[in-house]
Design an enzyme around this catalytic site. Structure first.
Site, PDB file in Angstrom:
ATOM      1  N   THR A   1       5.403 -33.565 -13.865  1.00  0.00           N
ATOM      2  CA  THR A   1       4.678 -32.358 -13.454  1.00  0.00           C
ATOM      3  C   THR A   1       5.405 -31.089 -13.856  1.00  0.00           C
ATOM      4  O   THR A   1       4.774 -30.072 -14.163  1.00  0.00           O
ATOM      5  CB  THR A   1       4.453 -32.382 -11.928  1.00  0.00           C
ATOM      6  OG1 THR A   1       3.654 -33.519 -11.591  1.00  0.00           O
ATOM      7  CG2 THR A   1       3.747 -31.127 -11.445  1.00  0.00           C
TER       8      THR A   1
ATOM      9  N   THR B   1       7.933 -37.150 -10.560  1.00  0.00           N
ATOM     10  CA  THR B   1       8.382 -37.553  -9.226  1.00  0.00           C
ATOM     11  C   THR B   1       8.039 -38.997  -8.873  1.00  0.00           C
ATOM     12  O   THR B   1       8.715 -39.605  -8.034  1.00  0.00           O
ATOM     13  CB  THR B   1       7.775 -36.631  -8.150  1.00  0.00           C
ATOM     14  OG1 THR B   1       6.341 -36.678  -8.230  1.00  0.00           O
ATOM     15  CG2 THR B   1       8.251 -35.200  -8.339  1.00  0.00           C
TER      16      THR B   1
END
Length: 325
Positions: free
Chosen positions: A11, A87
């Site tokens: 991200t 993540t």
């Protein structure tokens, strides 16, 4: 201070697209520090190893990342190394680096829960915190760490706890190693344990399964792993390390076929231990040849077994390492 920043995607590198966020692979310098992310007096050098969303990271790619980090550390050119990562699988990559690198150059993983186009972006602050941690003199002997939301966590314990919140990364039951407060790093704990592989080139044997038990579930899945040719399997058991009786029977059968069976708990916190002797209890599993793996997380133990088998360790050597947990 000179810091290497290794980009793998995630991200933190994403931009909006017509069907959702995506990585801009045309960007010639992904992960380059935004304004304010690099403390005054620091030099950074960027490396793009991958441009992947983290669900696309595989064990072989994680091993490639670890070997790349080892090369950077061995060069002696950097005071610290920061890895930006998606993540979803960050904790696995960080853990594999922690057990395999064994180098004096500090390595810190970081990420973003929000992309640069979202309100309240967290990537720049996380990157700054990671740079400060990687170059903190007191941090050198702490192993690989993960830094997000001003918290420093040990790679062996940290896990993603929330799908979207910026405070997602935590070490349940143990807490952070320390904190980043603007321009300073405060270390308040030490890692409770660390697993380290013998020195040598990292190689993975990926024939390791992972089975999570539930009421009436687990025996069929264990059997599938055995019949598929897995050399080892991680069994996420109930509570202290207990499983249904038919699962215990499959554990015994797997051990008889030469598989390593390592038992962890599906609970967030606490060790597995041979407390219960009924069929399927932790003591019963140990008597059938299973190894009880302390308070390890199953997905991390799976990577450890891949690396241990790849290093040629036998059952006795693996068991001796797990007994430390």
């Amino acid at each position: 201070m000179r810091v290497a920043i290794v980009s793998t995607g995630g991200t933190i590198d994403m931009v909006p697209g017509p069907s959702g966020f995506r990585i801009d692979e045309s960007d010639p310098a992904p992960g380059r520090p935004p304004e304010g992310a690099v403390p005054s007096g620091y030099e950074t050098e960027q490396f793009r190893l991958f441009a992947l969303p983290s669900p696309h990271m595989t064990p072989s790619r994680m091993a490639e990342l670890c070997r790349f980090l080892g090369g950077l550390a061995a060069s002696g050119r950097f005071d610290g190394i920061v890895v930006t990562h998606g993540t979803d699988t960050l904790e696995e990559s960080a853990f594999l680096a922690d057990i395999s690198l064994g180098c004096s150059c500090p390595v810190v993983f970081t990420a973003a829960m929000r992309s640069s186009s979202e309100l309240g972006v967290d990537g720049p602050r996380n990157l700054r915190g990671a740079i400060l941690t990687a170059t903190c003199p007191e941090f050198r002997n702490f192993g690989v760490a993960v830094v997000l939301n001003d918290e420093i966590h040990a790679a062996g314990r940290v896990t993603k706890t929330y799908t979207s919140n910026v405070s997602s990364f935590a070490s349940p039951g143990y807490g952070p190693l320390g904190f980043v407060d603007e321009d300073r790093v405060f270390l308040v704990n030490r890692p409770c344990w660390r697993l380290e592989l013998p020195p040598g080139e990292l190689s993975l044997d990926e024939r390791v399964g992972l089975v999570r038990t539930a009421a009436g579930l687990g025996a069929r899945e264990l059997r599938f792993c055995r019949e598929s040719g897995d050399r080892a399997v991680v069994l996420e058991a109930f509570g202290r390390g207990n499983v249904p009786p038919d699962v215990a029977d499959e554990v015994g059968e797997s051990v008889r076929h030469g598989m390593l069976v390592a038992v962890v708990s599906r609970c967030y916190v606490g060790r597995v231990l041979g407390v219960y002797g009924y069929p399927g209890g932790g003591s019963d599993l140990a008597s059938r040849g299973a190894m009880l793996a302390g308070d390890m997380h199953g997905h991390k133990l799976r990577l450890f077994l891949m690396a241990a088998l790849g290093a040629g360790l036998d059952r006795e050597a693996v068991s001796a390492l797990l007994e430390r947990l």
